[in-house]
Design a protein around this motif. Structure first.
Motif, PDB file in Angstrom:
ATOM      1  N   GLN A 156       3.619   6.550   6.697  1.00 42.91           N
ATOM      2  CA  GLN A 156       4.184   5.354   7.308  1.00 42.91           C
ATOM      3  C   GLN A 156       3.772   5.122   8.762  1.00 42.91           C
ATOM      4  OE1 GLN A 156       8.446   5.015   6.619  1.00 42.91           O
ATOM      5  NE2 GLN A 156       8.213   6.473   4.952  1.00 42.91           N
ATOM      6  N   LEU A 157       3.340   6.162   9.434  1.00 46.30           N
ATOM      7  CA  LEU A 157       3.040   6.015  10.861  1.00 46.30           C
ATOM      8  C   LEU A 157       1.938   4.979  11.092  1.00 46.30           C
ATOM      9  CD1 LEU A 157       3.014   9.643  12.300  1.00 46.30           C
ATOM     10  CD2 LEU A 157       4.592   7.792  12.854  1.00 46.30           C
ATOM     11  N   PRO A 158       2.203   3.991  11.929  1.00 45.67           N
ATOM     12  CA  PRO A 158       1.176   2.987  12.212  1.00 45.67           C
ATOM     13  C   PRO A 158      -0.077   3.598  12.834  1.00 45.67           C
ATOM     14  CG  PRO A 158       3.310   2.253  13.016  1.00 45.67           C
ATOM     15  CD  PRO A 158       3.472   3.681  12.579  1.00 45.67           C
ATOM     16  N   SER A 159       0.089   4.626  13.649  1.00 51.41           N
ATOM     17  CA  SER A 159      -1.073   5.245  14.292  1.00 51.41           C
ATOM     18  C   SER A 159      -1.952   6.001  13.290  1.00 51.41           C
ATOM     19  CB  SER A 159      -0.630   6.182  15.407  1.00 51.41           C
ATOM     20  OG  SER A 159       0.192   7.210  14.869  1.00 51.41           O
ATOM     21  N   ALA A 160      -1.341   6.568  12.254  1.00 50.71           N
ATOM     22  CA  ALA A 160      -2.108   7.325  11.256  1.00 50.71           C
ATOM     23  C   ALA A 160      -2.579   6.433  10.109  1.00 50.71           C
ATOM     24  CB  ALA A 160      -1.256   8.458  10.702  1.00 50.71           C
ATOM     25  N   ASN A 161      -1.776   5.436   9.760  1.00 49.05           N
ATOM     26  CA  ASN A 161      -2.103   4.541   8.654  1.00 49.05           C
ATOM     27  C   ASN A 161      -2.428   5.345   7.394  1.00 49.05           C
ATOM     28  OD1 ASN A 161      -2.160   1.954   7.772  1.00 49.05           O
ATOM     29  ND2 ASN A 161      -3.915   1.326   9.013  1.00 49.05           N
ATOM     30  N   GLY A 162      -1.609   6.366   7.131  1.00 46.90           N
ATOM     31  CA  GLY A 162      -1.866   7.302   6.041  1.00 46.90           C
ATOM     32  C   GLY A 162      -1.902   6.669   4.671  1.00 46.90           C
ATOM     33  N   ALA A 163      -0.971   5.738   4.396  1.00 49.78           N
ATOM     34  CA  ALA A 163      -0.938   5.110   3.076  1.00 49.78           C
ATOM     35  C   ALA A 163      -2.222   4.324   2.818  1.00 49.78           C
ATOM     36  CB  ALA A 163       0.281   4.198   2.957  1.00 49.78           C
ATOM     37  N   LYS A 164      -2.679   3.583   3.820  1.00 46.19           N
ATOM     38  CA  LYS A 164      -3.904   2.802   3.655  1.00 46.19           C
ATOM     39  C   LYS A 164      -5.105   3.731   3.462  1.00 46.19           C
ATOM     40  CE  LYS A 164      -6.588  -0.974   5.576  1.00 46.19           C
ATOM     41  NZ  LYS A 164      -6.691  -1.974   6.626  1.00 46.19           N
ATOM     42  N   SER A 194       2.515   6.777  -6.783  1.00 43.83           N
ATOM     43  CA  SER A 194       1.547   7.726  -7.350  1.00 43.83           C
ATOM     44  C   SER A 194       1.931   9.161  -7.002  1.00 43.83           C
ATOM     45  CB  SER A 194       0.144   7.418  -6.834  1.00 43.83           C
ATOM     46  OG  SER A 194      -0.215   6.109  -7.173  1.00 43.83           O
ATOM     47  N   PHE A 195       2.340   9.369  -5.768  1.00 46.03           N
ATOM     48  CA  PHE A 195       2.794  10.692  -5.335  1.00 46.03           C
ATOM     49  C   PHE A 195       4.021  11.117  -6.141  1.00 46.03           C
ATOM     50  CE2 PHE A 195       5.802  12.994  -2.548  1.00 46.03           C
ATOM     51  CZ  PHE A 195       5.108  14.179  -2.414  1.00 46.03           C
ATOM     52  N   SER A 196       4.947  10.199  -6.364  1.00 42.50           N
ATOM     53  CA  SER A 196       6.169  10.519  -7.109  1.00 42.50           C
ATOM     54  C   SER A 196       5.871  10.907  -8.550  1.00 42.50           C
ATOM     55  CB  SER A 196       7.138   9.335  -7.075  1.00 42.50           C
ATOM     56  OG  SER A 196       7.576   9.105  -5.760  1.00 42.50           O
ATOM     57  N   VAL A 197       4.914  10.208  -9.167  1.00 38.28           N
ATOM     58  CA  VAL A 197       4.532  10.551 -10.541  1.00 38.28           C
ATOM     59  C   VAL A 197       3.937  11.961 -10.579  1.00 38.28           C
ATOM     60  CG1 VAL A 197       2.908   9.999 -12.399  1.00 38.28           C
ATOM     61  CG2 VAL A 197       4.244   8.184 -11.329  1.00 38.28           C
ATOM     62  N   ALA A 198       3.058  12.256  -9.649  1.00 37.14           N
ATOM     63  CA  ALA A 198       2.463  13.596  -9.593  1.00 37.14           C
ATOM     64  C   ALA A 198       3.531  14.645  -9.294  1.00 37.14           C
ATOM     65  CB  ALA A 198       1.361  13.640  -8.536  1.00 37.14           C
ATOM     66  N   TYR A 254      -4.935   5.216  -0.056  1.00 38.45           N
ATOM     67  CA  TYR A 254      -5.211   4.174  -1.038  1.00 38.45           C
ATOM     68  C   TYR A 254      -6.703   3.849  -1.084  1.00 38.45           C
ATOM     69  CZ  TYR A 254      -5.371  -0.282  -3.423  1.00 38.45           C
ATOM     70  OH  TYR A 254      -5.695  -1.282  -4.294  1.00 38.45           O
ATOM     71  N   MET A 255      -7.293   3.593   0.077  1.00 35.47           N
ATOM     72  CA  MET A 255      -8.696   3.180   0.123  1.00 35.47           C
ATOM     73  C   MET A 255      -9.652   4.310  -0.276  1.00 35.47           C
ATOM     74  SD  MET A 255      -8.459   0.041   0.752  1.00 35.47           S
ATOM     75  CE  MET A 255     -10.105  -0.517   1.119  1.00 35.47           C
ATOM     76  N   LEU A 288       0.842  -1.205   0.000  1.00 27.94           N
ATOM     77  CA  LEU A 288       0.000   0.000   0.000  1.00 27.94           C
ATOM     78  C   LEU A 288       0.876   1.254   0.000  1.00 27.94           C
ATOM     79  CD1 LEU A 288      -2.794  -1.022   2.543  1.00 27.94           C
ATOM     80  CD2 LEU A 288      -3.023  -0.746   0.062  1.00 27.94           C
ATOM     81  N   TYR A 289       1.912   1.255   0.840  1.00 29.24           N
ATOM     82  CA  TYR A 289       2.812   2.413   0.897  1.00 29.24           C
ATOM     83  C   TYR A 289       3.420   2.675  -0.478  1.00 29.24           C
ATOM     84  CZ  TYR A 289       6.787   5.391   1.581  1.00 29.24           C
ATOM     85  OH  TYR A 289       7.682   6.413   1.444  1.00 29.24           O
ATOM     86  N   TRP A 290       3.983   1.621  -1.108  1.00 29.16           N
ATOM     87  CA  TRP A 290       4.666   1.824  -2.382  1.00 29.16           C
ATOM     88  C   TRP A 290       3.693   2.259  -3.478  1.00 29.16           C
ATOM     89  CZ3 TRP A 290       9.389   3.003  -2.222  1.00 29.16           C
ATOM     90  CH2 TRP A 290      10.256   2.428  -1.301  1.00 29.16           C
ATOM     91  N   THR A 291       2.465   1.804  -3.408  1.00 24.10           N
ATOM     92  CA  THR A 291       1.460   2.229  -4.384  1.00 24.10           C
ATOM     93  C   THR A 291       1.173   3.723  -4.232  1.00 24.10           C
ATOM     94  OG1 THR A 291       0.475   0.034  -4.323  1.00 24.10           O
ATOM     95  CG2 THR A 291      -0.862   1.789  -5.251  1.00 24.10           C
TER      96      THR A 291
END
Length: 189
Positions: A92-100, A62-66, A103-104, A55-58
């Motif tokens: 990356q923070l487990p408490s924030a779960n930002g990538a997930k 996407s962020f890198s392309v933008a 993505y979702m 999920l992070y790499w996805t």
């Protein structure tokens, strides 16, 4: 707060003098740490961690392309790299779960909506790449051979720098060694 922490924070948050520091921090937090964490997830065969890093790499990809298209404009904004650093930490923070979350809520719906068209584009690109590689095989082999020779030369140069040969002085400046005429006559007596 100890001196090293204070100096580190001053460098990180000083927008004029620390752009290089913050950009390096972004690279480290955005790629180096996730690469190692992904490696650990794969080696430990931890399905939850693998899912987290996929999920992070996805999201990161996407962020890198933008960012490729927007970076030249965004980098002029004050504290852009500081905000990028905070964003990468948040992903990356487990408490924030930002990538997930990203993505979702954003990336997955977008990709699902455009999946058929994206599949067509990828199939076209892969076919064209295959044609290009087939048509330029001799050039690719030449470049590969050149690269291997270059790397062998670099490897030898580095090896010689790390492991210098002792007892063989460089004669390019001194010239040839003088032969002592007495050395030959001593053995004849």
């Amino acid at each position: 707060m100890d001196l090293t922490s204070e100096v580190g924070l001053r460098l990180l948050f000083s927008p004029v003098s620390s752009n290089i520091v913050v950009r390096t921090a972004c690279c480290t937090v955005g790629t180096v740490l996730p690469v190692y964490s992904t490696f650990k997830a794969i080696e430990n065969n931890d399905q939850n961690e693998q899912q987290k890093w996929l999920l992070y790499w996805t999201v990161y990809g996407s962020f890198s392309v933008a960012e490729v298209f927007a970076d030249k404009i965004l980098s002029w904004f004050p504290l852009y790299y500081h905000a990028k650093f905070a964003f990468l930490v948040w992903l990356q923070l487990p408490s924030a779960n930002g990538a997930k979350h990203l993505y979702m809520s954003h990336l997955r719906p977008f990709l699902l909506r455009h999946q058929a068209r994206l599949d067509q584009i990828l199939e076209f690109v892969y076919n064209e790449m295959g044609k290009f590689i087939s048509a330029h095989q001799s050039e690719i082999n030449f470049v590969r051979a050149l690269f291997v020779k270059l790397m062998a030369s670099v490897n030898q140069i580095v090896w010689n720098l790390i492991h210098p040969v002792q007892g063989q002085p460089n004669r390019s400046i001194e010239g040839p060694r003088q032969v002592d005429s007495d050395a030959g006559s001593d053995g004849e007596d």
